[in-house]
Design a protein around this motif. Structure first.
Motif, PDB file in Angstrom:
ATOM      1  N   ARG A 260       4.453 -14.710  -4.896  1.00 11.18           N
ATOM      2  CA  ARG A 260       3.400 -15.574  -5.422  1.00 11.18           C
ATOM      3  C   ARG A 260       2.412 -15.998  -4.348  1.00 11.18           C
ATOM      4  O   ARG A 260       1.287 -16.385  -4.646  1.00 11.18           O
ATOM      5  CB  ARG A 260       4.031 -16.812  -6.063  1.00 11.18           C
ATOM      6  N   SER A 261       2.814 -15.929  -3.089  1.00  8.06           N
ATOM      7  CA  SER A 261       1.934 -16.299  -1.991  1.00  8.06           C
ATOM      8  C   SER A 261       0.997 -15.144  -1.652  1.00  8.06           C
ATOM      9  O   SER A 261       1.441 -14.004  -1.448  1.00  8.06           O
ATOM     10  CB  SER A 261       2.751 -16.673  -0.749  1.00  8.06           C
ATOM     11  N   SER A 262      -0.301 -15.418  -1.574  1.00  6.48           N
ATOM     12  CA  SER A 262      -1.279 -14.377  -1.259  1.00  6.48           C
ATOM     13  C   SER A 262      -1.167 -13.876   0.178  1.00  6.48           C
ATOM     14  O   SER A 262      -1.737 -12.839   0.521  1.00  6.48           O
ATOM     15  CB  SER A 262      -2.702 -14.900  -1.504  1.00  6.48           C
ATOM     16  N   SER A 263      -0.435 -14.598   1.027  1.00  2.00           N
ATOM     17  CA  SER A 263      -0.261 -14.159   2.413  1.00  2.00           C
ATOM     18  C   SER A 263       0.842 -13.110   2.544  1.00  2.00           C
ATOM     19  O   SER A 263       0.998 -12.501   3.604  1.00  2.00           O
ATOM     20  CB  SER A 263       0.058 -15.353   3.320  1.00  2.00           C
ATOM     21  N   ASP A 264       1.611 -12.914   1.492  1.00  2.00           N
ATOM     22  CA  ASP A 264       2.687 -11.922   1.503  1.00  2.00           C
ATOM     23  C   ASP A 264       2.201 -10.622   0.869  1.00  2.00           C
ATOM     24  O   ASP A 264       1.677 -10.626  -0.253  1.00  2.00           O
ATOM     25  CB  ASP A 264       3.903 -12.432   0.728  1.00  2.00           C
ATOM     26  N   HIS A 265       2.373  -9.522   1.581  1.00  4.96           N
ATOM     27  CA  HIS A 265       2.006  -8.229   0.994  1.00  4.96           C
ATOM     28  C   HIS A 265       2.766  -7.105   1.689  1.00  4.96           C
ATOM     29  O   HIS A 265       3.435  -7.309   2.708  1.00  4.96           O
ATOM     30  CB  HIS A 265       0.497  -8.002   1.093  1.00  4.96           C
ATOM     31  N   ALA A 266       2.652  -5.921   1.099  1.00  9.70           N
ATOM     32  CA  ALA A 266       3.297  -4.731   1.658  1.00  9.70           C
ATOM     33  C   ALA A 266       2.275  -3.611   1.791  1.00  9.70           C
ATOM     34  O   ALA A 266       1.214  -3.641   1.148  1.00  9.70           O
ATOM     35  CB  ALA A 266       4.461  -4.290   0.771  1.00  9.70           C
ATOM     36  N   GLU A 267       2.609  -2.647   2.644  1.00 10.45           N
ATOM     37  CA  GLU A 267       1.759  -1.483   2.849  1.00 10.45           C
ATOM     38  C   GLU A 267       2.626  -0.232   2.832  1.00 10.45           C
ATOM     39  O   GLU A 267       3.730  -0.223   3.384  1.00 10.45           O
ATOM     40  CB  GLU A 267       1.042  -1.566   4.204  1.00 10.45           C
ATOM     41  N   GLN A 268       2.126   0.825   2.199  1.00 15.63           N
ATOM     42  CA  GLN A 268       2.824   2.111   2.240  1.00 15.63           C
ATOM     43  C   GLN A 268       1.853   3.229   1.876  1.00 15.63           C
ATOM     44  O   GLN A 268       0.820   2.999   1.245  1.00 15.63           O
ATOM     45  CB  GLN A 268       4.014   2.145   1.270  1.00 15.63           C
ATOM     46  N   ASN A 269       2.169   4.435   2.304  1.00 15.80           N
ATOM     47  CA  ASN A 269       1.445   5.620   1.861  1.00 15.80           C
ATOM     48  C   ASN A 269       2.438   6.756   1.697  1.00 15.80           C
ATOM     49  O   ASN A 269       3.448   6.831   2.413  1.00 15.80           O
ATOM     50  CB  ASN A 269       0.304   5.990   2.823  1.00 15.80           C
ATOM     51  N   PHE A 270       2.157   7.628   0.753  1.00 13.77           N
ATOM     52  CA  PHE A 270       3.093   8.708   0.439  1.00 13.77           C
ATOM     53  C   PHE A 270       2.384   9.788  -0.367  1.00 13.77           C
ATOM     54  O   PHE A 270       1.259   9.603  -0.855  1.00 13.77           O
ATOM     55  CB  PHE A 270       4.305   8.158  -0.338  1.00 13.77           C
ATOM     56  N   TYR A 271       3.061  10.913  -0.520  1.00 19.64           N
ATOM     57  CA  TYR A 271       2.588  12.006  -1.363  1.00 19.64           C
ATOM     58  C   TYR A 271       3.336  11.979  -2.689  1.00 19.64           C
ATOM     59  O   TYR A 271       4.494  11.543  -2.750  1.00 19.64           O
ATOM     60  CB  TYR A 271       2.797  13.351  -0.662  1.00 19.64           C
ATOM     61  N   PHE A 272       2.661  12.444  -3.728  1.00 19.49           N
ATOM     62  CA  PHE A 272       3.312  12.482  -5.037  1.00 19.49           C
ATOM     63  C   PHE A 272       3.101  13.845  -5.690  1.00 19.49           C
ATOM     64  O   PHE A 272       2.179  14.589  -5.351  1.00 19.49           O
ATOM     65  CB  PHE A 272       2.778  11.377  -5.956  1.00 19.49           C
ATOM     66  N   PHE A 273       3.970  14.154  -6.648  1.00 18.11           N
ATOM     67  CA  PHE A 273       3.854  15.393  -7.410  1.00 18.11           C
ATOM     68  C   PHE A 273       4.223  15.096  -8.857  1.00 18.11           C
ATOM     69  O   PHE A 273       5.262  14.480  -9.119  1.00 18.11           O
ATOM     70  CB  PHE A 273       4.770  16.478  -6.839  1.00 18.11           C
ATOM     71  N   GLU A 274       3.354  15.501  -9.779  1.00 16.93           N
ATOM     72  CA  GLU A 274       3.588  15.274 -11.202  1.00 16.93           C
ATOM     73  C   GLU A 274       3.695  16.594 -11.959  1.00 16.93           C
ATOM     74  O   GLU A 274       2.989  17.562 -11.648  1.00 16.93           O
ATOM     75  CB  GLU A 274       2.420  14.510 -11.827  1.00 16.93           C
TER      76      GLU A 274
END
Length: 285
Positions: A260-274
């Motif tokens: 709920r706090s706007s100061s908390d966040h995450a970061e990630q990057n990845f590849y996907f296949f559908e």
């Protein structure tokens, strides 16, 4: 008079010749030209994801889980795919587009994928957690330097399950390959090969429970994606089609809300296949 009679015969013969040829000529098939047509499709997907380093940042913590793995959350063959009240529950694909020429289209699509990080696995962790002692999550406090830790369900639940929404535009090419299979009446059945390139934003509804904090589950813009696909389009009776696509791409999410706090966040990057199966229609207005 004789001269006038000859002219009349010539005119009559010319009109008769044109009429006979018009009668014998085959009318242009609806599927022979695409420019100006619209199309719309709806379907489902199965997704696969590469490993990803996920960084979690807040006022009292900054740590990275390395080589996190994830899976999709398939619904299988289910009535929810066509039930308007539950259409967002399964993994779905929506697209609407327009033929700007006989071979090229522009479209807007939403790939509603689902991403579930595998929990209760041992992972390499770097960083620190230093929550106040009066917070329940302080039991996870520590400094981590390439430490192998159990990423438990209590420490972290991390899912883009409603979903990993890739909202994108695409330009694609379509080519009729019916003749390769001996198909002559393409208004009855037509086979096209299609390739496309897309780009857009990620608008997930991330279901997260982090460090025993309050659960967060709201839609938010979190990053961007790039994609490429190749597929086969099977058109029936001019207006209806089935499309099978293989689609891959790259996703960079640098602002994932986690609490709920706007100061908390995450970061990630990845590849996907559908792998995508879709039904649709093609028409002129």
């Amino acid at each position: 008079m004789t001269h006038l009679f000859k002219i009349t015969l010539i005119i009559a013969f010319s009109i008769s010749f044109l009429f006979v040829n018009a009668q014998n000529s085959e009318p242009t098939k609806y599927t022979a030209n695409n420019k100006g047509k619209f199309f719309i499709s709806w379907g489902g997907n199965r997704g696969s994801y590469s490993k990803s380093d996920i960084r979690f940042k807040g006022d009292d913590y900054d740590f990275t889980i390395e080589d996190a793995t994830a899976k999709d959350k398939p619904k299988g063959w289910h009535i929810d795919y066509i039930n308007p009240a539950n259409m967002t529950i399964p993994q779905t694909n929506f697209k609407i587009g327009y033929f700007i020429s006989d071979h090229y289209t522009i479209s807007l699509g939403v790939d509603h994928m689902k991403y579930v990080m595998n929990r209760d696995r041992y992972r390499t962790v770097n960083g620190y957690i230093d929550l106040p002692d009066d917070e329940a999550g302080s039991v996870f406090n520590g400094t981590f330097n390439n430490e192998i830790l159990l990423v438990s369900s209590e420490l972290l639940k991390f899912e883009h399950t409603d979903g990993l929404n890739y909202v994108h535009t695409e330009i694609a090419r379509y080519d009729d390959i019916s003749s390769l299979f001996g198909i002559t009446n393409t208004d009855a059945f037509q086979i096209n090969i299609t390739e496309g390139l897309g780009a857009g934003m990620l608008y997930p509804k991330t279901n997260t429970t982090l460090l025993l904090k309050e659960r967060y589950d709201d839609f938010h813009i979190s990053g961007y994606g790039l994609s490429a696909r190749i597929g086969l389009n099977f058109t029936f009776f001019k207006y209806f089609f089935i499309q099978l696509d293989a689609k891959g791409g790259y996703i960079d999410m640098n602002n994932i809300r986690t609490t709920r706090s706007s100061s908390d966040h995450a970061e990630q990057n990845f590849y996907f296949f559908e792998r995508i199966f879709a039904l649709g229609g093609i028409f002129r207005l």
